[in-house]
Design a protein around this motif. Structure first.
Motif, PDB file in Angstrom:
ATOM      1  N   LEU A   1       0.824  -1.205   0.000  1.00 26.10           N
ATOM      2  CA  LEU A   1       0.000   0.000   0.000  1.00 26.10           C
ATOM      3  C   LEU A   1       0.858   1.254   0.000  1.00 26.10           C
ATOM      4  CD1 LEU A   1      -2.771  -1.001   2.580  1.00 26.10           C
ATOM      5  CD2 LEU A   1      -3.010  -0.859   0.097  1.00 26.10           C
ATOM      6  N   ALA A   2       1.945   1.222   0.796  1.00 28.16           N
ATOM      7  CA  ALA A   2       2.822   2.398   0.854  1.00 28.16           C
ATOM      8  C   ALA A   2       3.513   2.636  -0.476  1.00 28.16           C
ATOM      9  CB  ALA A   2       3.848   2.222   1.971  1.00 28.16           C
ATOM     10  N   ALA A   3       3.924   1.564  -1.134  1.00 31.81           N
ATOM     11  CA  ALA A   3       4.651   1.716  -2.408  1.00 31.81           C
ATOM     12  C   ALA A   3       3.729   2.091  -3.554  1.00 31.81           C
ATOM     13  CB  ALA A   3       5.383   0.415  -2.726  1.00 31.81           C
ATOM     14  N   ALA A   4       2.468   1.650  -3.494  1.00 29.38           N
ATOM     15  CA  ALA A   4       1.570   1.828  -4.633  1.00 29.38           C
ATOM     16  C   ALA A   4       0.845   3.160  -4.628  1.00 29.38           C
ATOM     17  CB  ALA A   4       0.544   0.695  -4.658  1.00 29.38           C
ATOM     18  N   GLY A   5       0.770   3.831  -3.475  1.00 29.71           N
ATOM     19  CA  GLY A   5      -0.030   5.048  -3.387  1.00 29.71           C
ATOM     20  C   GLY A   5       0.745   6.301  -3.753  1.00 29.71           C
ATOM     21  N   ALA A   6       0.030   7.262  -4.314  1.00 32.92           N
ATOM     22  CA  ALA A   6       0.650   8.554  -4.622  1.00 32.92           C
ATOM     23  C   ALA A   6       0.889   9.357  -3.348  1.00 32.92           C
ATOM     24  CB  ALA A   6      -0.240   9.331  -5.585  1.00 32.92           C
ATOM     25  N   ASP A   7       0.024   9.197  -2.364  1.00 35.13           N
ATOM     26  CA  ASP A   7       0.144   9.899  -1.086  1.00 35.13           C
ATOM     27  C   ASP A   7       0.549   8.913   0.009  1.00 35.13           C
ATOM     28  OD1 ASP A   7      -0.620  12.434  -2.001  1.00 35.13           O
ATOM     29  OD2 ASP A   7      -2.757  11.934  -1.799  1.00 35.13           O
ATOM     30  N   PRO A   8       1.110   9.407   1.102  1.00 38.24           N
ATOM     31  CA  PRO A   8       1.380   8.522   2.246  1.00 38.24           C
ATOM     32  C   PRO A   8       0.099   7.819   2.682  1.00 38.24           C
ATOM     33  CG  PRO A   8       2.472  10.627   2.542  1.00 38.24           C
ATOM     34  CD  PRO A   8       1.589  10.786   1.342  1.00 38.24           C
ATOM     35  N   VAL A   9       0.262   6.643   3.257  1.00 44.75           N
ATOM     36  CA  VAL A   9      -0.876   5.766   3.492  1.00 44.75           C
ATOM     37  C   VAL A   9      -1.319   5.768   4.947  1.00 44.75           C
ATOM     38  CG1 VAL A   9       0.547   3.725   3.952  1.00 44.75           C
ATOM     39  CG2 VAL A   9      -1.766   3.434   3.031  1.00 44.75           C
ATOM     40  N   SER A  10      -2.629   5.634   5.141  1.00 46.22           N
ATOM     41  CA  SER A  10      -3.198   5.181   6.415  1.00 46.22           C
ATOM     42  C   SER A  10      -4.254   4.155   6.048  1.00 46.22           C
ATOM     43  CB  SER A  10      -3.807   6.326   7.227  1.00 46.22           C
ATOM     44  OG  SER A  10      -4.902   6.905   6.546  1.00 46.22           O
ATOM     45  N   ALA A  11      -4.272   3.031   6.744  1.00 49.96           N
ATOM     46  CA  ALA A  11      -5.161   1.949   6.346  1.00 49.96           C
ATOM     47  C   ALA A  11      -5.364   0.983   7.501  1.00 49.96           C
ATOM     48  CB  ALA A  11      -4.575   1.193   5.151  1.00 49.96           C
ATOM     49  N   PHE A  12      -6.480   0.289   7.456  1.00 49.84           N
ATOM     50  CA  PHE A  12      -6.743  -0.827   8.354  1.00 49.84           C
ATOM     51  C   PHE A  12      -6.577  -2.118   7.570  1.00 49.84           C
ATOM     52  CE2 PHE A  12      -8.853   2.522  10.677  1.00 49.84           C
ATOM     53  CZ  PHE A  12      -8.663   2.182  12.008  1.00 49.84           C
ATOM     54  N   LEU A  13      -5.814  -3.030   8.142  1.00 55.64           N
ATOM     55  CA  LEU A  13      -5.650  -4.359   7.569  1.00 55.64           C
ATOM     56  C   LEU A  13      -6.268  -5.362   8.537  1.00 55.64           C
ATOM     57  CD1 LEU A  13      -1.917  -4.208   6.401  1.00 55.64           C
ATOM     58  CD2 LEU A  13      -3.957  -3.363   5.229  1.00 55.64           C
ATOM     59  N   TYR A  14      -7.083  -6.263   8.002  1.00 57.72           N
ATOM     60  CA  TYR A  14      -7.750  -7.268   8.827  1.00 57.72           C
ATOM     61  C   TYR A  14      -7.318  -8.655   8.373  1.00 57.72           C
ATOM     62  CZ  TYR A  14     -10.733  -3.298  10.008  1.00 57.72           C
ATOM     63  OH  TYR A  14     -11.196  -2.074  10.422  1.00 57.72           O
TER      64      TYR A  14
ATOM     65  N   VAL B   1      -8.583  -3.081   4.173  1.00 56.72           N
ATOM     66  CA  VAL B   1      -8.170  -4.220   3.363  1.00 56.72           C
ATOM     67  C   VAL B   1      -8.349  -5.481   4.198  1.00 56.72           C
ATOM     68  CG1 VAL B   1      -6.290  -5.265   2.065  1.00 56.72           C
ATOM     69  CG2 VAL B   1      -6.525  -2.777   2.115  1.00 56.72           C
ATOM     70  N   PHE B   2      -8.985  -6.478   3.590  1.00 60.28           N
ATOM     71  CA  PHE B   2      -9.298  -7.725   4.289  1.00 60.28           C
ATOM     72  C   PHE B   2      -8.463  -8.838   3.675  1.00 60.28           C
ATOM     73  CE2 PHE B   2     -12.748  -5.927   6.650  1.00 60.28           C
ATOM     74  CZ  PHE B   2     -13.144  -4.849   5.859  1.00 60.28           C
ATOM     75  N   LEU B   3      -7.532  -9.359   4.456  1.00 63.38           N
ATOM     76  CA  LEU B   3      -6.587 -10.357   3.971  1.00 63.38           C
ATOM     77  C   LEU B   3      -7.196 -11.747   4.088  1.00 63.38           C
ATOM     78  CD1 LEU B   3      -3.396  -8.987   5.746  1.00 63.38           C
ATOM     79  CD2 LEU B   3      -4.276  -8.391   3.490  1.00 63.38           C
TER      80      LEU B   3
ATOM     81  N   THR C   1      -6.733 -10.280  -1.842  1.00 61.10           N
ATOM     82  CA  THR C   1      -7.274  -9.457  -0.771  1.00 61.10           C
ATOM     83  C   THR C   1      -8.619  -8.906  -1.210  1.00 61.10           C
ATOM     84  OG1 THR C   1      -6.253  -7.420  -1.599  1.00 61.10           O
ATOM     85  CG2 THR C   1      -4.974  -8.737  -0.034  1.00 61.10           C
ATOM     86  N   MET C   2      -9.385  -8.498  -0.218  1.00 64.62           N
ATOM     87  CA  MET C   2     -10.603  -7.737  -0.490  1.00 64.62           C
ATOM     88  C   MET C   2     -10.392  -6.363   0.095  1.00 64.62           C
ATOM     89  SD  MET C   2     -13.630 -10.412   0.435  1.00 64.62           S
ATOM     90  CE  MET C   2     -13.019 -10.690   2.096  1.00 64.62           C
ATOM     91  N   GLU C   3     -10.922  -5.359  -0.571  1.00 59.77           N
ATOM     92  CA  GLU C   3     -10.762  -4.010  -0.063  1.00 59.77           C
ATOM     93  C   GLU C   3     -12.105  -3.317  -0.018  1.00 59.77           C
ATOM     94  OE1 GLU C   3      -8.244   0.108  -0.825  1.00 59.77           O
ATOM     95  OE2 GLU C   3      -7.600  -1.768  -1.721  1.00 59.77           O
ATOM     96  N   SER C   4     -12.349  -2.644   1.104  1.00 58.53           N
ATOM     97  CA  SER C   4     -13.534  -1.809   1.233  1.00 58.53           C
ATOM     98  C   SER C   4     -13.158  -0.395   0.825  1.00 58.53           C
ATOM     99  CB  SER C   4     -14.027  -1.821   2.691  1.00 58.53           C
ATOM    100  OG  SER C   4     -15.073  -0.906   2.877  1.00 58.53           O
ATOM    101  N   THR C   5     -13.841   0.137  -0.157  1.00 56.22           N
ATOM    102  CA  THR C   5     -13.521   1.477  -0.645  1.00 56.22           C
ATOM    103  C   THR C   5     -14.237   2.501   0.213  1.00 56.22           C
ATOM    104  OG1 THR C   5     -13.321   0.615  -2.869  1.00 56.22           O
ATOM    105  CG2 THR C   5     -13.537   2.979  -2.658  1.00 56.22           C
TER     106      THR C   5
END
Length: 422
Positions: free
Chosen positions: A20-33, A402-404, A413-417
Motif C-alpha cells: 500500500l505504501a509503495a503503490a499510493g501517490a500519497d502517504p498511506v493510512s489503512a486498516f488491515l484485517y 483491506v481484508f486479507l 485481498t478484499m478491499e472496502s472502498t
C-alpha cells in the motif's frame, strides 16, 4: 529491530502494508484485517464453550461485511443494537439468529427487527415493553423477549465502565422486575423467555468475571420464579464485557471461564434449574485481527519531547483516545528509504494530522532508527477502532480497509472502498 518486527507481525500484514505504501501517490493510512487469524481465534473461543452455552458476536465492535462472513460459520448468532445493524446482518450470506439489545429503540427499528425474524428482543424499560407489545400486535406476531435487568451489584464487582448496578439507561431496576415480568405476561403478543444482564465492560480479571457469573446463577432461581410458569423461562444472556489487554501480554483467560462455567452448570443440572447461557462478546472476538497502518510524515522536537507526525490519527483510530491508553506501536522501516534515521531507543509521541492536542495514539513509544516514510503499525485494531471514530473531522480522506484472505498476496485481498468522494 527488523527481525523483531517480522516476528510480531504476520507476513501477510507486512507485505500488504508495504504494498500500500509503495503503490499510493500519497502517504498511506489503512486498516488491515487478518481474516485467517480471526477464523482461527473464533474457532478456539467456540471450542471451549460448555454444552448448553452459546456465543453470539456483538457486531457493534466491528460490523464490516467480510468480518461477519468470516465469523458466521462459527458463532451461534449476532447481537445488534440499531436498525442499521439489522441491515448489516440481513446482508450476510449465512442467515444466523440475531438478538436486538440497547436503549432507545425506534418503533421503525423494532418493526424492521420483527420483519427480519429477530429471535429475541431484549427489552430495556417498561415503556419499551408496552411499545413492543403494541407493534407485535399490529404485525400479528408473538415476539419472544428477554428482560434486561439492572441489579444492585455487590460493590466489588463494579468496573470503571460499569453498565449495571447504578443509575444507567440500560435495563430495568431489579426492584421493578416483578412488574416487568407481569407486563410481558399480560401482553398476548409477547413471550418471556428469560433475562439479559450485562454489568461489566472491558473486564480483564477472569476471577472477578467468574464471581459475577456465579452471582447471576445464584440469582437465577429467584428471577425465574417471578414468571407464571418458570419452566418456560430458560435463557440467561450474560452479555459480554471480556476485555483485551492492549498494554501487556496477558489476556482474558477464556478457557478458565468456560471450565468454571461447565462445572457450575453441571451442578445446576442436577436440580433441573440450569439456564441456557448465552455470551455476546465483541472486543474479545475481533480485536486481535486488526492492524492500523500509518506512514510517518514528519519527525520533530518540541520543548524536549519528540513527535512522529503520521498520516491518519484519532479521527480514524479513536480507540487509544477513547480508552485513555498508549497504544502499542510496531516500526516497519520502508525498504530502500534513504531518509535520515533517528538514534536508537528514543521515546516518541505518535500523533496524527488533526488540529487538536488530543490527536495522540501513544506518548512513549521507544522506536529505533525511525525515518520519514517509514510505517508504524498499531496492532489489536479490529474492535472499536475505526467504527467509533469521528472520520469526517477535518474532512481528511477515509482510511483504506483491506481484508486479507488465506495466503494473502497483492492478488488475494478484499478491499472496502471508503475514500471520500465529492
Amino acid at each position: 529491530m527488523t527481525q523483531a518486527i517480522h516476528a510480531a507481525l504476520p507476513a501477510a500484514v507486512v507485505r500488504q502494508a508495504r504494498h500500500l505504501a509503495a503503490a499510493g501517490a500519497d502517504p498511506v493510512s489503512a486498516f488491515l484485517y487478518d481474516l485467517p487469524a480471526l477464523r482461527r481465534h473464533v474457532q478456539r473461543l467456540t471450542s471451549c464453550l460448555p454444552s448448553g452455552v452459546e456465543l453470539f458476536y456483538a457486531i457493534k465492535a466491528n460490523s464490516e461485511a467480510p468480518l461477519l462472513e468470516t465469523l458466521a460459520p462459527w458463532v451461534d448468532g449476532f447481537e445488534i443494537s440499531s436498525g442499521g445493524e439489522i441491515a448489516r446482518v440481513a446482508q450476510c450470506s449465512r442467515r444466523l439468529p440475531f438478538v436486538f439489545s440497547g436503549p432507545g429503540k425506534l418503533d421503525a427499528d423494532l418493526e424492521q427487527a420483527l420483519e427480519q425474524g429477530v429471535e429475541l428482543v431484549h427489552v430495556e424499560s417498561l415503556g419499551e415493553i408496552r411499545r413492543l407489545g403494541a407493534i407485535a400486535g399490529r404485525m400479528g406476531r408473538r415476539q419472544p423477549v428477554l428482560i434486561r435487568i439492572n441489579p444492585a451489584l455487590p460493590p466489588h464487582l463494579a468496573t470503571r465502565l460499569s453498565m449495571a448496578g447504578g443509575p444507567t439507561p440500560f435495563g430495568i431496576d431489579e426492584e421493578e422486575l416483578a412488574q416487568a415480568v407481569a407486563l410481558v405476561e399480560q401482553s398476548p403478543h409477547l413471550a418471556l423467555h428469560g433475562f439479559h444482564i450485562h454489568a461489566m465492560s472491558h473486564q480483564l480479571d477472569v476471577e472477578r468475571h467468574i464471581e459475577l457469573l456465579d452471582w447471576y446463577l445464584d440469582k437465577w432461581p429467584s428471577w425465574r420464579a417471578l414468571a407464571a410458569d418458570p419452566r418456560l423461562v430458560r435463557c440467561l444472556n450474560a452479555g459480554g464485557g471480556m476485555g483485551v489487554d492492549y498494554l501487556g501480554p496477558a489476556q482474558f483467560d477464556w478457557e478458565r471461564l468456560c471450565r468454571h462455567l461447565a462445572a457450575r452448570l453441571a451442578r445446576l443440572e442436577l436440580d433441573a434449574e440450569a439456564p441456557r447461557i448465552r455470551f455476546e462478546p465483541g472486543r474479545l472476538v475481533s480485536a486481535f485481527c486488526g492492524y492500523y497502518v500509518m506512514q510517518v510524515l514528519d519527525l520533530k522536537r518540541s520543548h524536549g519531547k519528540r513527535f512522529a507526525v503520521c498520516r491518519g490519527g484519532t479521527h480514524q483510530f479513536r480507540l487509544p483516545a477513547a480508552q485513555g491508553h498508549d497504544h502499542p506501536v510496531l516500526h516497519l522501516p520502508a525498504p530502500g528509504n534513504t531518509a535520515a534515521r533517528t538514534e536508537d531507543g528514543e521515546e516518541w509521541s505518535v500523533v496524527g494530522q488533526l488540529c487538536t492536542p488530543k490527536d495522540v495514539l501513544t506518548r512513549r513509544a521507544v522506536l529505533s532508527g525511525l525515518a520519514v516514510g517509514d510505517l508504524l503499525v498499531l496492532p489489536m485494531a479490529g474492535a472499536y477502532g475505526y467504527n467509533i471514530s469521528h472520520a469526517d473531522f477535518l474532512c481528511h480522506p477515509r482510511p483504506r480497509q483491506v481484508f486479507l484472505e488465506p495466503e494473502a498476496s497483492n492478488n488475494n485481498t478484499m478491499e472496502s472502498t471508503t475514500c471520500c468522494t465529492s
